[in-house]
Design a protein around this motif. Sequence first.
Motif, PDB file in Angstrom:
ATOM      1  N   UNK A   1       0.874  -1.241  -0.001  1.00 29.74           N
ATOM      2  CA  UNK A   1      -0.076  -0.216   0.178  1.00 29.74           C
ATOM      3  C   UNK A   1       0.926   1.150   0.132  1.00 29.74           C
ATOM      4  N   UNK A   2       2.083   1.090   0.037  1.00 34.65           N
ATOM      5  CA  UNK A   2       3.074   2.227   0.029  1.00 34.65           C
ATOM      6  C   UNK A   2       4.036   2.664   1.252  1.00 34.65           C
ATOM      7  N   UNK A   3       3.665   2.028   2.285  1.00 35.53           N
ATOM      8  CA  UNK A   3       4.019   2.255   3.527  1.00 35.53           C
ATOM      9  C   UNK A   3       5.575   1.842   3.696  1.00 35.53           C
ATOM     10  N   UNK A   4       6.261   2.607   4.384  1.00 36.36           N
ATOM     11  CA  UNK A   4       7.668   2.100   4.804  1.00 36.36           C
ATOM     12  C   UNK A   4       7.550   1.306   6.156  1.00 36.36           C
ATOM     13  N   UNK A   5       8.223   0.112   6.097  1.00 36.52           N
ATOM     14  CA  UNK A   5       7.849  -0.821   7.319  1.00 36.52           C
ATOM     15  C   UNK A   5       9.177  -1.311   7.875  1.00 36.52           C
ATOM     16  N   UNK A   6       9.553  -1.399   9.018  1.00 38.25           N
ATOM     17  CA  UNK A   6      10.560  -1.937   9.880  1.00 38.25           C
ATOM     18  C   UNK A   6       9.776  -3.418  10.412  1.00 38.25           C
ATOM     19  N   UNK A   7      10.218  -4.409   9.711  1.00 33.36           N
ATOM     20  CA  UNK A   7       9.537  -5.654  10.335  1.00 33.36           C
ATOM     21  C   UNK A   7      10.637  -6.365  11.187  1.00 33.36           C
ATOM     22  N   UNK A   8      10.169  -6.856  12.582  1.00 35.12           N
ATOM     23  CA  UNK A   8      11.125  -7.806  12.993  1.00 35.12           C
ATOM     24  C   UNK A   8      10.624  -9.019  13.195  1.00 35.12           C
ATOM     25  N   UNK A   9      11.236 -10.123  12.915  1.00 33.16           N
ATOM     26  CA  UNK A   9      10.599 -11.560  12.720  1.00 33.16           C
ATOM     27  C   UNK A   9      12.172 -12.391  13.332  1.00 33.16           C
ATOM     28  N   UNK A  10      11.742 -13.750  13.799  1.00 30.86           N
ATOM     29  CA  UNK A  10      12.598 -14.616  13.912  1.00 30.86           C
ATOM     30  C   UNK A  10      12.153 -15.955  13.101  1.00 30.86           C
ATOM     31  N   UNK A  11      13.201 -16.091  11.943  1.00 37.16           N
ATOM     32  CA  UNK A  11      13.259 -16.839  10.902  1.00 37.16           C
ATOM     33  C   UNK A  11      13.696 -18.266  11.392  1.00 37.16           C
ATOM     34  N   UNK A  12      13.090 -18.724  12.348  1.00 40.66           N
ATOM     35  CA  UNK A  12      13.909 -20.099  13.116  1.00 40.66           C
ATOM     36  C   UNK A  12      13.238 -21.141  12.494  1.00 40.66           C
TER      37      UNK A  12
ATOM     38  N   UNK B   1      18.920 -21.467  21.433  1.00 39.67           N
ATOM     39  CA  UNK B   1      18.734 -22.302  20.511  1.00 39.67           C
ATOM     40  C   UNK B   1      18.105 -21.907  19.172  1.00 39.67           C
ATOM     41  N   UNK B   2      17.465 -20.789  19.054  1.00 40.58           N
ATOM     42  CA  UNK B   2      17.213 -20.168  17.506  1.00 40.58           C
ATOM     43  C   UNK B   2      18.421 -19.601  17.070  1.00 40.58           C
ATOM     44  N   UNK B   3      19.346 -19.129  17.637  1.00 39.62           N
ATOM     45  CA  UNK B   3      20.541 -18.362  17.088  1.00 39.62           C
ATOM     46  C   UNK B   3      21.138 -19.211  15.933  1.00 39.62           C
ATOM     47  N   UNK B   4      21.343 -20.146  15.646  1.00 37.92           N
ATOM     48  CA  UNK B   4      21.916 -21.075  14.762  1.00 37.92           C
ATOM     49  C   UNK B   4      20.946 -21.204  13.466  1.00 37.92           C
ATOM     50  N   UNK B   5      19.569 -21.338  13.852  1.00 32.74           N
ATOM     51  CA  UNK B   5      18.495 -21.535  13.029  1.00 32.74           C
ATOM     52  C   UNK B   5      18.148 -20.525  12.257  1.00 32.74           C
ATOM     53  N   UNK B   6      17.863 -19.264  12.869  1.00 33.14           N
ATOM     54  CA  UNK B   6      17.762 -18.029  12.195  1.00 33.14           C
ATOM     55  C   UNK B   6      18.553 -17.651  10.878  1.00 33.14           C
ATOM     56  N   UNK B   7      19.772 -17.800  11.061  1.00 30.35           N
ATOM     57  CA  UNK B   7      20.816 -17.396   9.980  1.00 30.35           C
ATOM     58  C   UNK B   7      21.381 -18.780   9.174  1.00 30.35           C
ATOM     59  N   UNK B   8      20.685 -19.893   8.888  1.00 27.17           N
ATOM     60  CA  UNK B   8      21.163 -20.668   8.220  1.00 27.17           C
ATOM     61  C   UNK B   8      21.288 -20.426   6.740  1.00 27.17           C
ATOM     62  N   UNK B   9      20.337 -19.412   6.258  1.00 29.35           N
ATOM     63  CA  UNK B   9      20.296 -19.020   4.751  1.00 29.35           C
ATOM     64  C   UNK B   9      21.711 -18.287   4.482  1.00 29.35           C
ATOM     65  N   UNK B  10      22.131 -17.572   5.508  1.00 31.96           N
ATOM     66  CA  UNK B  10      23.365 -17.143   5.235  1.00 31.96           C
ATOM     67  C   UNK B  10      23.788 -15.845   4.434  1.00 31.96           C
ATOM     68  N   UNK B  11      22.436 -15.183   4.074  1.00 28.25           N
ATOM     69  CA  UNK B  11      22.740 -14.011   3.009  1.00 28.25           C
ATOM     70  C   UNK B  11      21.751 -12.717   3.364  1.00 28.25           C
ATOM     71  N   UNK B  12      22.872 -11.689   3.563  1.00 27.42           N
ATOM     72  CA  UNK B  12      22.152 -10.643   4.200  1.00 27.42           C
ATOM     73  C   UNK B  12      22.603  -9.411   3.322  1.00 27.42           C
TER      74      UNK B  12
ATOM     75  N   UNK C   1      16.286 -11.000  -2.960  1.00 21.60           N
ATOM     76  CA  UNK C   1      15.879 -11.501  -4.254  1.00 21.60           C
ATOM     77  C   UNK C   1      16.783 -12.526  -4.809  1.00 21.60           C
ATOM     78  N   UNK C   2      17.981 -12.473  -4.170  1.00 21.28           N
ATOM     79  CA  UNK C   2      18.629 -13.636  -4.439  1.00 21.28           C
ATOM     80  C   UNK C   2      18.354 -14.808  -3.795  1.00 21.28           C
ATOM     81  N   UNK C   3      18.037 -14.845  -2.556  1.00 21.03           N
ATOM     82  CA  UNK C   3      17.444 -15.773  -1.989  1.00 21.03           C
ATOM     83  C   UNK C   3      15.988 -16.267  -2.568  1.00 21.03           C
ATOM     84  N   UNK C   4      15.371 -15.598  -2.969  1.00 23.05           N
ATOM     85  CA  UNK C   4      14.021 -15.957  -3.805  1.00 23.05           C
ATOM     86  C   UNK C   4      14.497 -16.788  -4.916  1.00 23.05           C
TER      87      UNK C   4
END
Length: 187
Positions: free
Chosen positions: A73-84, A130-141, A175-178
């Motif tokens: 809808x055109x809003x600027x967002x800061x999203x925080x999440x745990x991608x575990x 326990x989450x710290x290893x899981x959330x970054x497994x994709x390795x690309x930021x 986009x690279x992850x996609x």
Amino acid sequence: MVLLNGASSSGKTTIARQLLGDFATPWFHMGVDMFGAMRAEERTHQLEPSELREVLRRTRAGFHRAVAGMAQAGNDIVMDHVLSERWRLHDLLIVMQGVDVIFVGVHCSAADLTERERRRHDRVSGTAVGQSAQVHTHGLYDVEVDTSTATVEQCSAQIRKYLRLNPSPTTRAFDRLRDLDAADSAP
């Protein structure tokens, strides 16, 4: 959209609040904890484990779609999440199609996670580590910050510097992850 990903208690919400104060234009903070807080907790505690997992999955899937809707809808967002869980990132890659996502890895030492979790009364001990290893497994930021070694102001400055120097969404990590996700899903 700035997507902050890190373990519970790593400092994502604190960074999000700092960013909102530092940005020159209005931004929204949408955090996964905020959506969980909307749920009737007293009913959640009465569920069987399999039922609870399904409620949490639907909550997180709804969270993704609500954030995507705000951004579209055109809003600027800061999203925080745990991608575990792998499905969370996969789902976000799909629903954020067409959204310029700046993907930020929020890191924190195990000792600091343990101490922060101990001070919070709404966390189960050991969850964050326990989450710290899981959330970054994709390795690309696009940007990575470490709240054990940098202040919240420094983390915000690092993210804003990336935005200032990289205004075009041509080579974002999301986009690279996609693209990688699509290749992994191909027959």
